[in-house]
Scaffold this motif. Sequence first.
Motif, PDB file in Angstrom:
ATOM      1  N   THR A 266     -15.488   6.184  36.852  1.00  0.00           N
ATOM      2  CA  THR A 266     -14.120   6.440  36.210  1.00  0.00           C
ATOM      3  C   THR A 266     -14.275   5.174  34.454  1.00  0.00           C
ATOM      4  OG1 THR A 266     -12.557   7.502  37.606  1.00  0.00           O
ATOM      5  CG2 THR A 266     -11.972   6.400  35.912  1.00  0.00           C
ATOM      6  N   ILE A 267     -14.551   4.548  33.942  1.00  0.00           N
ATOM      7  CA  ILE A 267     -14.387   3.530  33.207  1.00  0.00           C
ATOM      8  C   ILE A 267     -13.196   3.439  32.542  1.00  0.00           C
ATOM      9  CG2 ILE A 267     -16.165   2.705  31.921  1.00  0.00           C
ATOM     10  CD1 ILE A 267     -18.536   4.640  32.142  1.00  0.00           C
ATOM     11  N   ASN A 268     -12.829   2.554  32.337  1.00  0.00           N
ATOM     12  CA  ASN A 268     -11.697   2.433  31.855  1.00  0.00           C
ATOM     13  C   ASN A 268     -11.437   1.645  30.246  1.00  0.00           C
ATOM     14  OD1 ASN A 268      -9.510   4.024  33.053  1.00  0.00           O
ATOM     15  ND2 ASN A 268      -9.578   2.359  34.201  1.00  0.00           N
ATOM     16  N   VAL A 269     -11.041   1.789  29.065  1.00  0.00           N
ATOM     17  CA  VAL A 269     -11.261   1.137  28.203  1.00  0.00           C
ATOM     18  C   VAL A 269     -10.165   0.139  28.129  1.00  0.00           C
ATOM     19  CG1 VAL A 269     -11.479   0.779  25.694  1.00  0.00           C
ATOM     20  CG2 VAL A 269     -12.914   2.688  26.912  1.00  0.00           C
ATOM     21  N   ASN A 270     -11.047  -2.023  28.354  1.00  0.00           N
ATOM     22  CA  ASN A 270     -10.227  -2.563  27.896  1.00  0.00           C
ATOM     23  C   ASN A 270     -10.846  -3.158  27.286  1.00  0.00           C
ATOM     24  OD1 ASN A 270      -8.134  -4.852  28.895  1.00  0.00           O
ATOM     25  ND2 ASN A 270     -10.182  -4.745  30.484  1.00  0.00           N
ATOM     26  N   ASN A 271      -9.843  -4.262  26.344  1.00  0.00           N
ATOM     27  CA  ASN A 271     -10.896  -5.086  25.036  1.00  0.00           C
ATOM     28  C   ASN A 271     -10.686  -6.624  26.253  1.00  0.00           C
ATOM     29  OD1 ASN A 271      -8.215  -5.172  24.035  1.00  0.00           O
ATOM     30  ND2 ASN A 271      -8.981  -4.321  22.586  1.00  0.00           N
ATOM     31  N   ASN A 272     -10.028  -6.431  26.692  1.00  0.00           N
ATOM     32  CA  ASN A 272      -9.165  -8.116  27.494  1.00  0.00           C
ATOM     33  C   ASN A 272     -10.567  -7.966  28.385  1.00  0.00           C
ATOM     34  OD1 ASN A 272      -8.005  -9.815  28.433  1.00  0.00           O
ATOM     35  ND2 ASN A 272      -5.943  -9.456  27.802  1.00  0.00           N
ATOM     36  N   GLY A 273     -10.848  -9.107  28.479  1.00  0.00           N
ATOM     37  CA  GLY A 273     -12.279  -9.632  28.797  1.00  0.00           C
ATOM     38  C   GLY A 273     -11.244 -10.510  30.117  1.00  0.00           C
ATOM     39  N   GLN A 274     -10.438 -11.724  30.151  1.00  0.00           N
ATOM     40  CA  GLN A 274      -9.969 -11.876  31.014  1.00  0.00           C
ATOM     41  C   GLN A 274      -9.036 -11.095  31.995  1.00  0.00           C
ATOM     42  OE1 GLN A 274      -7.136 -15.098  30.153  1.00  0.00           O
ATOM     43  NE2 GLN A 274      -6.973 -16.077  32.043  1.00  0.00           N
ATOM     44  N   LEU A 275      -8.785  -9.725  31.812  1.00  0.00           N
ATOM     45  CA  LEU A 275      -7.918  -8.465  32.360  1.00  0.00           C
ATOM     46  C   LEU A 275      -9.130  -8.178  33.291  1.00  0.00           C
ATOM     47  CD1 LEU A 275      -5.066  -7.252  33.430  1.00  0.00           C
ATOM     48  CD2 LEU A 275      -5.857  -5.711  31.546  1.00  0.00           C
ATOM     49  N   ALA A 276     -10.099  -7.823  32.495  1.00  0.00           N
ATOM     50  CA  ALA A 276     -11.161  -6.725  32.659  1.00  0.00           C
ATOM     51  C   ALA A 276     -11.999  -8.208  34.819  1.00  0.00           C
ATOM     52  CB  ALA A 276     -12.389  -7.664  32.213  1.00  0.00           C
ATOM     53  N   ALA A 277     -12.186  -9.865  34.130  1.00  0.00           N
ATOM     54  CA  ALA A 277     -12.408 -10.178  35.454  1.00  0.00           C
ATOM     55  C   ALA A 277     -11.736 -10.063  36.568  1.00  0.00           C
ATOM     56  CB  ALA A 277     -12.650 -11.713  34.874  1.00  0.00           C
ATOM     57  N   MET A 278      -9.927 -10.527  35.946  1.00  0.00           N
ATOM     58  CA  MET A 278      -9.259 -10.486  37.154  1.00  0.00           C
ATOM     59  C   MET A 278      -9.422  -9.595  37.736  1.00  0.00           C
ATOM     60  SD  MET A 278      -4.951 -10.759  36.699  1.00  0.00           S
ATOM     61  CE  MET A 278      -4.888  -9.314  36.088  1.00  0.00           C
ATOM     62  N   HIS A 279      -9.645  -7.900  37.502  1.00  0.00           N
ATOM     63  CA  HIS A 279      -9.436  -6.797  38.264  1.00  0.00           C
ATOM     64  C   HIS A 279     -10.933  -6.491  38.657  1.00  0.00           C
ATOM     65  CE1 HIS A 279      -6.901  -4.642  34.374  1.00  0.00           C
ATOM     66  NE2 HIS A 279      -6.627  -5.174  35.309  1.00  0.00           N
TER      67      HIS A 279
END
Length: 572
Positions: A266-279
């Motif tokens: 499952t690949i979620n589209v998320n253009n918030n890099g800081q949030l992606a790193a936190m995940h």
Amino acid sequence: MTASWKKGLGTVASIGMIGALLAGCGTNGTTGNASTGGNASATSGKPVVGGSITLDMSQAVPDLDPAIAFDTTSAEVDYAVYEQLVTYDKGTYNIVGDLAQSWDVSPDGKTYTFHLRKGVKFSNGDPLKASDFVFELERLLDKNLQPKPSPGSQFFMDITGAQAYYNGQAKTISGVSTPDDYTLVIHLDKPEQFFLKILAMPFLSAVDPTYVKQVGNAAMDTTNAMGTGPFELQTNNQNQVVLVKNPHYWKKDSNGTQLPYLDKVTINVNNNGQLAAMHWEQGQTAFMSPWLEGGDGIPSSQYPTIMNSPKYKNLVMKQDMNAVFYYGLNTAPTIDGKANPLSNVNVRKAIEYGFDDSQIVKLNNGAVKGLNQPLPDSMEGYVKNLAPSAQYSYNVAKAKQLLAKAGYANGFTMDLWNENTEGAQKQDQAFQAMMKQIGITVNLHEVTWKDFLSKSMSGTAQAFGSGWNQDYPDASDFLNTLFNSNQIPQNNMDNYSNPQVDQWLNQAEYSTNQQQRDQLYGKVINQVMSDAVWVPLYQNVGYYCVQPWVHGFYTSPVMYDPFATIWVDPGH
């Protein structure tokens, strides 16, 4: 770091904008400077079948159809769903068979005969046939293909009859035949040392003609997909991509276990890099990579945190990328009707000597490598020892002397165009300050990516910040595309024209002698740098952050994330 680079006929902005993409091969059997950290890719124990992973991706997939897809986001998904005749051996530049079990090449290098694997099926159960590749090639060469024609047609024009078919002068491609369901023959007008590299690109993937005709081209590009790859598409929209195991996949591991191991991605589209790193830091996502996050793979805001953390740094894998960034210097005598000082080679050399590349590396947190020529050091053809005339060091006094020699002792004003990203702005401001030290005033024009492309690809940007990421790993893809005068202005945005360079490039393009090609490309690189057409900035390094419970992951200098071989610990 700036996130955009230009490739092939189009351009890629990180992993979002539509542009040209990879492919590749070479002659190396190693991963160059790739390195792994800790147990990030450890494969201890027998792989576990089942389970799923979740990932973040910064952009939605622009194109699912492999005939159309020409960007890194699309390729990440397409390589999991579709397969080609050939591919690359794990983590190397070595070409190996994929859907072609073997192939023969005629002595003159013009005829390729591919012997397909038997028993391969599409994910709907339809059998693979050699004619399926002919069908796809006809789609590639259909300039009226709807909803849009293939940007990859350029790579296949040396196939006999391809141009006539493309022009509508023939109903079939004369250079392609299928003696039987498992044999595909392709004849070229000229030998191409890199033809197998082109075939490893997504364009000539195996597609099911019956399915394509059933759903239509528009659906193939947006919501439907049918390939022979390890996964099949369940969902694709602006928020999410879901891939599930292809029950008909043909490939097995060395223990006889059918791949892929995972049931679902499952690949979620998320253009918030800081949030992606936190995940990722919280263990919600399996890994981050350049193909998912763009740039160098680690969101710039979190790069210091991850690389300086004992908890995270050993989970990072590193891979040199065949991508370079540079400032282009327009050599045209006039621009917009005004005399162009950059047409004087001494002015361009002055800019080279006034540029301190170490500052650019520092601006990128040391995440990039220095560059002194148009090829990355991981690419065959890279010149280890440039000619003295092609080398520059930071020397303000020398720069001022050259400006005076060119008739600009009091300096001048120039325009620099770039995209309006935070990384580009920092680099441009540093360049602006450097040029001020030697007497050149730089006006910055930082615009949208679309407007930047319109300006630079028209050949009217006096100076510009850009980059190039391989379509396929061969020196021709960089040098012939960027410096041949027949590429002005779309790719050769510097308006650089040197008859001798053109001669070397054209000779190397179709030479089957790799040593001769390397020698010719070496001459090109030395001449281009002696002519100071580029100010090289840096070469890209990819960083992959991989959870310790993820196994079977490996980096590659040419391929995307290896979904087929990934497995996870029970419970994850």
